[in-house]
Design a protein around this motif. Structure first.
Motif, PDB file in Angstrom:
ATOM      1  N   ASP A  69      90.123  53.099  40.938  1.00 33.22           N
ATOM      2  CA  ASP A  69      91.093  52.523  40.016  1.00 33.22           C
ATOM      3  C   ASP A  69      90.381  52.205  38.707  1.00 33.22           C
ATOM      4  O   ASP A  69      89.295  51.629  38.709  1.00 33.22           O
ATOM      5  CB  ASP A  69      91.708  51.237  40.588  1.00 33.22           C
ATOM      6  CG  ASP A  69      92.667  51.507  41.741  1.00 33.22           C
ATOM      7  OD1 ASP A  69      93.083  52.678  41.915  1.00 33.22           O
ATOM      8  OD2 ASP A  69      93.008  50.549  42.452  1.00 33.22           O
ATOM      9  N   VAL A  70      91.012  52.587  37.595  1.00 27.96           N
ATOM     10  CA  VAL A  70      90.440  52.332  36.277  1.00 27.96           C
ATOM     11  C   VAL A  70      91.393  51.450  35.486  1.00 27.96           C
ATOM     12  O   VAL A  70      92.610  51.562  35.598  1.00 27.96           O
ATOM     13  CB  VAL A  70      90.162  53.645  35.508  1.00 27.96           C
ATOM     14  CG1 VAL A  70      89.083  54.450  36.196  1.00 27.96           C
ATOM     15  CG2 VAL A  70      91.409  54.472  35.350  1.00 27.96           C
ATOM     16  N   ALA A  88      85.746  60.461  36.854  1.00 24.24           N
ATOM     17  CA  ALA A  88      84.965  59.688  37.821  1.00 24.24           C
ATOM     18  C   ALA A  88      83.675  60.446  38.105  1.00 24.24           C
ATOM     19  O   ALA A  88      83.673  61.674  38.205  1.00 24.24           O
ATOM     20  CB  ALA A  88      85.764  59.494  39.099  1.00 24.24           C
ATOM     21  N   LEU A  89      82.583  59.701  38.231  1.00 23.61           N
ATOM     22  CA  LEU A  89      81.260  60.303  38.435  1.00 23.61           C
ATOM     23  C   LEU A  89      80.634  59.777  39.712  1.00 23.61           C
ATOM     24  O   LEU A  89      80.870  58.639  40.109  1.00 23.61           O
ATOM     25  CB  LEU A  89      80.355  59.972  37.249  1.00 23.61           C
ATOM     26  CG  LEU A  89      80.886  60.327  35.865  1.00 23.61           C
ATOM     27  CD1 LEU A  89      79.991  59.743  34.783  1.00 23.61           C
ATOM     28  CD2 LEU A  89      81.008  61.823  35.710  1.00 23.61           C
ATOM     29  N   GLU A  95      80.724  65.098  37.939  1.00 23.24           N
ATOM     30  CA  GLU A  95      82.140  64.747  37.906  1.00 23.24           C
ATOM     31  C   GLU A  95      82.779  65.027  39.265  1.00 23.24           C
ATOM     32  O   GLU A  95      82.692  66.131  39.785  1.00 23.24           O
ATOM     33  CB  GLU A  95      82.849  65.558  36.818  1.00 23.24           C
ATOM     34  CG  GLU A  95      84.280  65.162  36.609  1.00 23.24           C
ATOM     35  CD  GLU A  95      84.920  65.900  35.462  1.00 23.24           C
ATOM     36  OE1 GLU A  95      85.863  66.668  35.729  1.00 23.24           O
ATOM     37  OE2 GLU A  95      84.474  65.723  34.304  1.00 23.24           O
ATOM     38  N   VAL A  96      83.421  63.996  39.830  1.00 23.07           N
ATOM     39  CA  VAL A  96      84.105  64.149  41.117  1.00 23.07           C
ATOM     40  C   VAL A  96      85.613  63.933  40.978  1.00 23.07           C
ATOM     41  O   VAL A  96      86.338  64.080  41.956  1.00 23.07           O
ATOM     42  CB  VAL A  96      83.522  63.192  42.189  1.00 23.07           C
ATOM     43  CG1 VAL A  96      82.106  63.612  42.560  1.00 23.07           C
ATOM     44  CG2 VAL A  96      83.569  61.742  41.748  1.00 23.07           C
ATOM     45  N   ARG A 121      82.772  60.390  46.767  1.00 24.24           N
ATOM     46  CA  ARG A 121      82.714  58.962  46.445  1.00 24.24           C
ATOM     47  C   ARG A 121      82.228  58.764  45.005  1.00 24.24           C
ATOM     48  O   ARG A 121      81.139  59.195  44.635  1.00 24.24           O
ATOM     49  CB  ARG A 121      81.794  58.234  47.404  1.00 24.24           C
ATOM     50  CG  ARG A 121      81.806  56.730  47.179  1.00 24.24           C
ATOM     51  CD  ARG A 121      81.250  55.978  48.372  1.00 24.24           C
ATOM     52  NE  ARG A 121      81.503  54.561  48.276  1.00 24.24           N
ATOM     53  CZ  ARG A 121      82.633  53.956  48.593  1.00 24.24           C
ATOM     54  NH1 ARG A 121      83.651  54.668  49.020  1.00 24.24           N
ATOM     55  NH2 ARG A 121      82.766  52.648  48.486  1.00 24.24           N
ATOM     56  N   ALA A 122      83.036  58.106  44.214  1.00 17.80           N
ATOM     57  CA  ALA A 122      82.685  57.816  42.823  1.00 17.80           C
ATOM     58  C   ALA A 122      81.844  56.547  42.760  1.00 17.80           C
ATOM     59  O   ALA A 122      82.028  55.627  43.557  1.00 17.80           O
ATOM     60  CB  ALA A 122      83.940  57.656  41.986  1.00 17.80           C
ATOM     61  N   THR A 123      80.924  56.511  41.824  1.00 16.98           N
ATOM     62  CA  THR A 123      80.133  55.304  41.591  1.00 16.98           C
ATOM     63  C   THR A 123      80.366  54.757  40.183  1.00 16.98           C
ATOM     64  O   THR A 123      79.934  53.650  39.890  1.00 16.98           O
ATOM     65  CB  THR A 123      78.633  55.565  41.805  1.00 16.98           C
ATOM     66  OG1 THR A 123      78.230  56.615  40.923  1.00 16.98           O
ATOM     67  CG2 THR A 123      78.346  55.935  43.242  1.00 16.98           C
ATOM     68  N   SER A 124      81.009  55.541  39.338  1.00 19.47           N
ATOM     69  CA  SER A 124      81.328  55.067  37.997  1.00 19.47           C
ATOM     70  C   SER A 124      82.503  55.872  37.449  1.00 19.47           C
ATOM     71  O   SER A 124      82.883  56.896  38.007  1.00 19.47           O
ATOM     72  CB  SER A 124      80.119  55.181  37.058  1.00 19.47           C
ATOM     73  OG  SER A 124      79.778  56.529  36.865  1.00 19.47           O
TER      74      SER A 124
END
Length: 136
Positions: A69-70, A88-89, A95-96, A121-124
Motif C-alpha cells: 500500500d502506498v 514497488a522494488l 522492480e516487482v 515481496r516488495a521492500t520499498s
C-alpha cells in the motif's frame, strides 16, 4: 630640490593591466549574473505556470507477499486529471510491481492510499512521476 614622481603620468600610456583585468572581470560577472537571473526566471515559470500536477509518495506499507500500500499526496488544479505512476522494488532494487493511478476528483489536493500488486515481496516503493492526463 626637485620633486620625484613615483609613477607614470596619469592617462599618458593607456590603461594599466589591472584596469583591463578589472574591466574583464566586471563584464564576465555581469554576463554570469544575467544568466543566473534568466535561469531562475525559467525555473520559476516552469514551476508556477506549466506544472499543474505534482505528487509525492509520503509512505508505504508492505501488506502481503504480493501487495504494497502506498500513500500519495497529489496537488493539482481542480479541473485537472492527474495520472501518477508508482513502482514497488525488492531488496535488490529490482522492480516487482508498477501501477498508474488516475485522479479525476474535482479537488485541488488529494491524499490517497492505493494498493500495488507485486510479483514478489516488495521492500520499498517509489513514485515514478505524476502528470496531467492532457499532457498525454
Amino acid at each position: 630640490m626637485s620633486a620625484v614622481r613615483e609613477g607614470l603620468p596619469e592617462g599618458r600610456y593607456g590603461r594599466s593591466a589591472d584596469e583591463r583585468a578589472d574591466r574583464k572581470l566586471k563584464i564576465i560577472g555581469s554576463v554570469l549574473g544575467a544568466g543566473l537571473i534568466a535561469l531562475i526566471a525559467w525555473f520559476g515559470y516552469v514551476y508556477v505556470v506549466e506544472e499543474d500536477v505534482s505528487g509525492q509518495l509520503t509512505g508505504f506499507k508492505v501488506t502481503a507477499a504480493d501487495t504494497v500500500d502506498v500513500r500519495l499526496e497529489i496537488t493539482k488544479d481542480r479541473d485537472a486529471t492527474a495520472v501518477c505512476t508508482v513502482r514497488a522494488l525488492d531488496t535488490r532494487h529490482d522492480e516487482v510491481g508498477r501501477k498508474s493511478f488516475t485522479f479525476g476528483q474535482r479537488q485541488d489536493d488529494l491524499i490517497k492510499v492505493m494498493t500495488v500488486r507485486t510479483t514478489g515481496r516488495a521492500t520499498s516503493a517509489e513514485l515514478v512521476g505524476c502528470d496531467s492526463a492532457t499532457h498525454g
